[in-house]
Design an enzyme around this catalytic site. Structure first.
Site, mmCIF file in Angstrom:
data_model
loop_
_atom_site.group_PDB
_atom_site.id
_atom_site.type_symbol
_atom_site.label_atom_id
_atom_site.label_comp_id
_atom_site.label_asym_id
_atom_site.label_seq_id
_atom_site.Cartn_x
_atom_site.Cartn_y
_atom_site.Cartn_z
ATOM 1 N N ASN A 63 -49.052 -53.389 -17.698
ATOM 2 C CA ASN A 63 -50.203 -54.050 -17.084
ATOM 3 C C ASN A 63 -49.769 -55.353 -16.430
ATOM 4 O O ASN A 63 -49.349 -56.276 -17.128
ATOM 5 C CB ASN A 63 -51.275 -54.359 -18.147
ATOM 6 C CG ASN A 63 -52.373 -55.245 -17.593
ATOM 7 O OD1 ASN A 63 -53.236 -54.783 -16.864
ATOM 8 N ND2 ASN A 63 -52.325 -56.538 -17.919
ATOM 9 N N GLU A 64 -49.837 -55.399 -15.114
ATOM 10 C CA GLU A 64 -49.534 -56.635 -14.377
ATOM 11 C C GLU A 64 -48.188 -57.247 -14.767
ATOM 12 O O GLU A 64 -48.005 -58.463 -14.674
ATOM 13 C CB GLU A 64 -50.640 -57.676 -14.603
ATOM 14 C CG GLU A 64 -51.993 -57.291 -14.080
ATOM 15 C CD GLU A 64 -53.012 -58.412 -14.220
ATOM 16 O OE1 GLU A 64 -52.659 -59.483 -14.759
ATOM 17 O OE2 GLU A 64 -54.162 -58.228 -13.803
#
Length: 658
Positions: free
Chosen positions: A386-387
């Site tokens: 995630n990111e």
């Protein structure tokens, strides 16, 4: 009179990749969904219907400096009773749940006796006990039932009688039940409490009313009316609002929550399944506590209940780059799981797929069945990361996980990540890495001002359809005014136009509790009783509830010089419905021409929903209806003109005749 602007008419999208009008272009049938993250007290105190705060006495200064095991609890000794309250760890109900309260009742007072009979404190139920006001106080409603439970063990030579009650702020008893703890082992005790009247500041009170000593843990109070009446279920009104959106998928549990604040704070799915008393609670990366009561089983169950595909996101074996308080200095806190532990971590990922999809005879499929779900959950997607900052450590670990999943479960679509921004170093490196590995889909994120979405509505027209596809996992304009929602609507028509390369999209964040909001823009605001649906929610709902699987070009024409005008036309092949979405982000009404000659046997009357108003208008908990959709009927024909109001989204759904 409606005047059609004949100057500079253009079709909405020009792309060599799009098919002819008569056949339509096949687009993703799972384009619009939801993203849930436990931020803004979205889970505990929010969607998760548990009413007791710190039910397991596991709060600690690690969550928040001023918190401790008895946070949210009050020690009480009504009617001149006395004893003591302690928190112990020497005989827990389970190692994963180490703390519990020990209540010692030394003396139980007698109400209304002798010289103290006229003292206010000498009235009511005597005993030694504890009181919990929940998350910002509990709301109970007259005639409604509440499921109470706790785990307790007898620590004295004799059994201990308990009185459990719901009380208003004045101490009036709204419901009461009596229990006797008579076992040296930890046992679960239950009662149903029916509120005699409404109270928006209710407390749960547990009193020991006979001398003795008792251990207490996992004190729980749920409304019986949870969503689908599930035990350990979801708050019915919030869950229904999400179900009403008809999302194609739900991504969970985060977000930054997934990879956590350091390696020890990663969200590990195995810690969130099984009996509540065996789940591992921990600090939330957003600065509070998460009980894991809303865990992977509940997420998957909710997806199934509303017909949405589950999309779990697992850490890519690295923590958030903002770990350790590095949010303001560029994010240098990424930590990686040691390579000698990667074999076990990869197995953890594979075990999730077996837990979700395996037969009851498999190791993890049997655990799912034991929890009450013998049928597979039909998992199709798994997000990895995630990111994340695209470092060598990330790349090495992601590849190990990706290769293992691809080899054992080629039926699973793995979704990668390309950082938190729509461009920049991590975005460029992430895309290059994903394409080199032939990752089928990557997760883009961005939060921008409204005009960014208007300017960038053609962003995906130029994306290479032969490379990784896009999951737009988190996006929103900064704000919850109508102008924000309409800018997002303009962008969403472009997502439909590019639904052959953008496979999924979800607004973020989803929920925000009053007085606990940590993010500027959210879809639904709420307190313990009310909800506020933002204009953004209404826009998202109109797109998610009106999805199609074919996109049609050259249906709507508009003034090409006005970038605030946008539209799309899709078909739902399951129903045969033709769905028009017409957006005007300008300050004056504008005419659009609709040509439906490509479609046969269309009904002459269609359903229409319009959201329109002042650009600065927004809904609040105090005024939740400042902006609301208006439904009506509209006559349609093979060719007609529509006058789109200023600052509006219109959805027209046209049925085909059998």
């Amino acid at each position: 009179m409606i005047v059609y602007l004949a100057v500079s008419l253009t079709v909405l999208a020009q792309s060599a990749r799009q098919q002819t009008t008569s056949t339509g272009k096949k687009i993703s049938p799972t384009l619009f969904g939801l993203f849930f993250e436990d931020i803004n007290y979205a889970a505990d105190g929010g969607l998760y219907a548990e009413m007791i705060q710190n039910r397991s006495f596991e709060y600690s200064p690690a969550d928040r400096r001023e918190w401790h095991s008895l946070t949210s609890w009050e020690y009480i000794t009504p009617v001149f009773s006395y004893g003591s309250l302690n928190v112990e760890t020497n005989k827990p109900i389970h190692p994963n749940n180490p703390h519990y309260a020990v209540l010692t009742i030394e003396h139980v007072g007698q109400p209304g006796v002798g010289e103290n009979s006229k003292i206010p404190e000498n009235k009511g139920v005597p005993g030694v006990g504890i009181k919990n006001r929940g998350y910002d106080h509990m709301v109970v409603k007259a005639g409604e039932k509440y499921a109470f439970s706790l785990f307790a063990c007898q620590l004295s030579a004799t059994p201990v009688a308990l009185t459990v009650s719901l009380q208003d702020p004045r101490g009036k008893i709204l419901s009461e039940s009596k229990l006797t703890v008579n076992s040296k082992d930890w046992n679960k005790y239950t009662a149903t409490l029916t509120a005699s009247e409404r109270s928006d500041s209710t407390s749960l009170v547990i009193l020991g009313t006979t001398q003795g000593k008792v251990g207490i843990d996992i004190v729980s109070l749920f409304p019986e009316n949870t969503f689908k009446n599930r035990q350990n279920g979801l708050r019915a009104d919030l869950a229904q609002l999400l179900a009403d959106m008809k999302p194609a998928f739900i991504r969970f549990p985060g977000g930054c929550l997934a990879h956590g604040d350091g390696l020890g704070n990663m969200y590990r799915w195995k810690n969130t399944i099984g009996p509540i008393e065996q789940r591992v609670e921990q600090r939330n990366i957003w600065g509070y506590h998460q009980t894991a009561g809303l865990g992977y089983y509940e997420y998957f169950q909710f997806c199934e209940d509303i017909g949405a595909k589950p999309l779990p996101v697992l850490p890519a074996a690295v923590s958030c780059q903002n770990s350790g308080g590095t949010w303001r200095i560029g994010g240098t806190g990424q930590k990686a799981i040691p390579m000698d532990e990667m074999k076990d971590y990869i197995q953890e990922v594979l075990d999730l797929i077996e837990w979700a999809n395996g037969s009851v005879s498999s190791t993890w499929g049997a655990k799912r069945a034991a929890a009450g779900h013998p049928k597979p959950f039909n998992l199709e997607f798994v997000g990895i990361g995630n990111e994340d900052k695209i470092t060598p450590e990330f790349e090495e670990r992601f590849k190990l996980i990706y290769d293992a999943v691809k080899a054992k479960h080629p039926e699973i679509t793995v979704i990668g990540t390309v950082g938190p921004f729509p461009d920049g170093e991590d975005f460029t490196k992430g895309w290059k890495y994903a394409n080199n590995l032939t990752v089928p889909m990557v997760d883009e994120h961005y939060y921008q001002q409204p005009d960014w979405f208007v300017r960038n509505q053609y962003r995906y027209d130029a994306y290479d359809r032969k490379q990784s596809h896009v999951y737009l996992g988190e996006y929103a304009s900064w704000g919850n005014k109508l102008k924000n929602a309409i800018s997002e609507a303009i962008y969403m028509t472009a997502l439909e136009r590019n639904g052959d390369v953008v496979d999924m999209a979800s607004y973020a964040p989803l929920l925000a509790k009053k007085n606990h909001t940590q993010w500027k823009t959210d879809m639904i605001f709420f307190d313990n009783e009310k909800v506020c649906l933002t204009p953004n929610y209404y826009v998202q709902k109109l797109f998610t509830a009106n999805q199609g699987d074919y996109y049609y070009d050259k249906i709507v024409s508009k003034n090409s010089k006005d970038s605030t005008l946008a539209a799309s036309c899709v078909k739902d092949s399951k129903t045969g419905d033709i769905i028009l979405k017409l957006v005007n982000g300008g300050t004056a009404s504008q005419s659009m021409k609709i040509d439906l000659s490509a479609f046969k046997k269309l009904a002459s009357q269609a359903e229409q929903v319009v959201i329109a108003g002042s650009a600065e208008a927004e809904n609040t908990l105090e005024n939740p209806q400042a902006i609301a959709p208006v439904q009506s009927k509209i006559k349609v024909s093979k060719s007609f003109q529509y006058n789109a109001p200023a600052m509006s989204l219109t959805v027209i759904r046209i049925k085909t005749q059998s």
